[in-house]
Design a protein around this motif. Structure first.
Motif, mmCIF file in Angstrom:
data_model
loop_
_atom_site.group_PDB
_atom_site.id
_atom_site.type_symbol
_atom_site.label_atom_id
_atom_site.label_comp_id
_atom_site.label_asym_id
_atom_site.label_seq_id
_atom_site.Cartn_x
_atom_site.Cartn_y
_atom_site.Cartn_z
ATOM 1 N N SER A 101 0.800 -1.233 0.000
ATOM 2 C CA SER A 101 0.000 0.000 0.000
ATOM 3 C C SER A 101 0.828 1.277 0.000
ATOM 4 O O SER A 101 0.284 2.367 -0.214
ATOM 5 N N ARG A 102 2.127 1.160 0.210
ATOM 6 C CA ARG A 102 2.948 2.366 0.348
ATOM 7 C C ARG A 102 2.845 3.286 -0.866
ATOM 8 O O ARG A 102 2.670 4.505 -0.723
ATOM 9 N N ALA A 103 2.955 2.728 -2.051
ATOM 10 C CA ALA A 103 2.938 3.567 -3.259
ATOM 11 C C ALA A 103 1.633 4.346 -3.363
ATOM 12 O O ALA A 103 1.633 5.536 -3.713
ATOM 13 N N LEU A 104 0.521 3.700 -3.050
ATOM 14 C CA LEU A 104 -0.777 4.369 -3.116
ATOM 15 C C LEU A 104 -0.872 5.454 -2.042
ATOM 16 O O LEU A 104 -1.344 6.569 -2.304
ATOM 17 N N ILE A 105 -0.424 5.138 -0.826
ATOM 18 C CA ILE A 105 -0.450 6.127 0.256
ATOM 19 C C ILE A 105 0.322 7.379 -0.146
ATOM 20 O O ILE A 105 -0.154 8.508 -0.001
ATOM 21 N N GLU A 106 1.520 7.174 -0.657
ATOM 22 C CA GLU A 106 2.360 8.323 -1.023
ATOM 23 C C GLU A 106 1.766 9.098 -2.186
ATOM 24 O O GLU A 106 1.814 10.340 -2.206
ATOM 25 N N ASP A 107 1.182 8.401 -3.149
ATOM 26 C CA ASP A 107 0.570 9.085 -4.290
ATOM 27 C C ASP A 107 -0.607 9.951 -3.847
ATOM 28 O O ASP A 107 -0.731 11.114 -4.271
ATOM 29 N N LEU A 108 -1.460 9.406 -2.985
ATOM 30 C CA LEU A 108 -2.596 10.180 -2.489
ATOM 31 C C LEU A 108 -2.120 11.381 -1.670
ATOM 32 O O LEU A 108 -2.655 12.481 -1.793
ATOM 33 N N ALA A 109 -1.106 11.176 -0.838
ATOM 34 C CA ALA A 109 -0.623 12.261 0.017
ATOM 35 C C ALA A 109 -0.046 13.407 -0.803
ATOM 36 O O ALA A 109 -0.202 14.580 -0.441
ATOM 37 N N ARG A 110 0.634 13.074 -1.887
ATOM 38 C CA ARG A 110 1.208 14.133 -2.735
ATOM 39 C C ARG A 110 0.134 15.039 -3.318
ATOM 40 O O ARG A 110 0.395 16.205 -3.631
#
Length: 361
Positions: A131-140
């Motif tokens: 899930s890390r990639a999705l978390i970081e993408d949403l946060a950006r």
């Protein structure tokens, strides 16, 4: 809220059990949909791990949580769901199923959810690898992240967290009969003991160079295959906690510089930094808003806390998104037998979140 909490807690969701995670995700999705005006989420699988996501309009605020727990399936037998004297108990009740319930009820109090993104992941407890990639993408793409992890003691909000690095050190030796010809072997267990002692000796100097708060903890170890055989292989897991990115980099260099002490032994080092530190600067403005909001609502003073545990908030802060953590349950005992939630605080925390989200959208 307690009925909804019981529904989540009694649907066990051990991180390593993908079938259980899928069942839990469906329960989370149904509960959220009921409280969010019927809006159905995206329920999706990444490498066997099931996540749940809602998006309303163009997101400005990310609400982040997880539905997996550290409790193996069957833990309800020894730690059954219960509510007595204002205390709710059960596996995962504090970390962090009460936070999810509070989140859904908080959002139900808003006239509109436009600008809100919700992500409930299924692998936070084991490093958020899927899930890390999705978390970081949403946060950006968002102006703020609010994390529904449980509070620090006394209901304090988590305004900084240590970073985490995880390592798997494998020692390759050489097997031999421990009675007939032990001298022909290379004892991987002995080599592993040398490495643990070497790390223990190096850490004080590291702390002196990078500042206090760095810890390097040997956790899971294994070696050998039979009682009469020189171990040809040994493994060690290391848990590293660091207060700064500089300390994280320094520890990484130190661990990768390890060399074998026994002739013929070989080291294999896997892993590295997992979560960056969540610096207090990332939470400062959001915490100030939370303090003002709590005072306006008559909820009493809010305190900040720096903690050693990490969360997905480390990732959101790491990509530059202002992040406030610990907005979930008030209680104690995460990952422990005495895990519990103070039920009277659940509506209060939900009210606080309703007003925070309303102010940030």
């Amino acid at each position: 809220m307690l009925t909804d909490l019981e529904e989540l807690v009694t649907c066990e969701s051990y991180s390593a059990d993908h079938a259980a995670l899928a069942r839990s995700a469906r329960v989370v999705a149904d509960q959220g949909s009921r409280l969010l005006g019927g809006a159905r989420p995206r329920v999706f699988d990444v490498a066997g791990v099931t996540h749940v996501q809602w998006t309303f309009g163009t997101p400005r605020v990310l609400l982040l949580g997880h539905h997996d727990t550290v409790w193996p399936i069957g833990s309800l037998k020894a730690h059954p769901w219960s509510v007595a004297d204002g205390i709710a108990r059960g596996p995962g009740v504090f970390d962090m199923k009460a936070g999810l319930v509070q989140m859904f009820h908080a959002l139900a109090g808003l006239p509109s959810l436009d600008g809100v993104s919700i992500l409930v992941t299924g692998d936070e407890e084991i490093g958020s690898h899927t899930s890390r990639a999705l978390i970081e993408d949403l946060a950006r793409r968002c102006a703020a992240t609010l994390v529904l992890e449980p509070s620090a003691p006394g209901g304090a909000l988590k305004t900084s967290r240590k970073g985490v690095s995880l390592y798997d050190i494998t020692v390759h030796g050489r097997a031999a009969h421990s009675g007939l010809e032990p001298e022909k072997g290379v004892n991987a267990a002995t080599e592993l003991a040398h490495q643990i002692l070497a790390l223990d000796a190096l850490v004080p100097n590291l702390v002196e160079d990078t500042g206090p708060g760095t810890t390097v903890t040997p956790t899971v170890m294994s070696a050998g295959t039979a009682t009469n055989t020189v171990p040809a292989r040994a493994r060690l897991n290391l848990d590293v906690r660091v207060p700064t990115t500089a300390a994280q980099e320094a520890v990484d260099q130190l661990i990768r510089s390890l060399r074998p002490r026994l002739p013929g032994a070989r080291l294999e080092i896997d892993g590295g930094p997992n979560r960056p530190p969540l610096d207090a600067d990332a939470s400062r403005d959001l915490f100030a808003l939370a303090v003002t909001t709590a005072e306006h609502l008559g909820l009493g003073p809010l305190l900040p806390a720096a903690v050693g545990g990490a969360s997905d908030g480390n990732y959101t802060a790491g990509v530059g998104c202002p992040t406030l953590d610990g907005l979930g349950a008030v209680g104690d005992g995460a990952h422990a037998d005495h895990e519990h939630v103070r039920t009277a605080t659940m509506p209060e925390r939900a009210r606080l979140l309703t007003h925070l989200v309303g102010a940030l959208r």
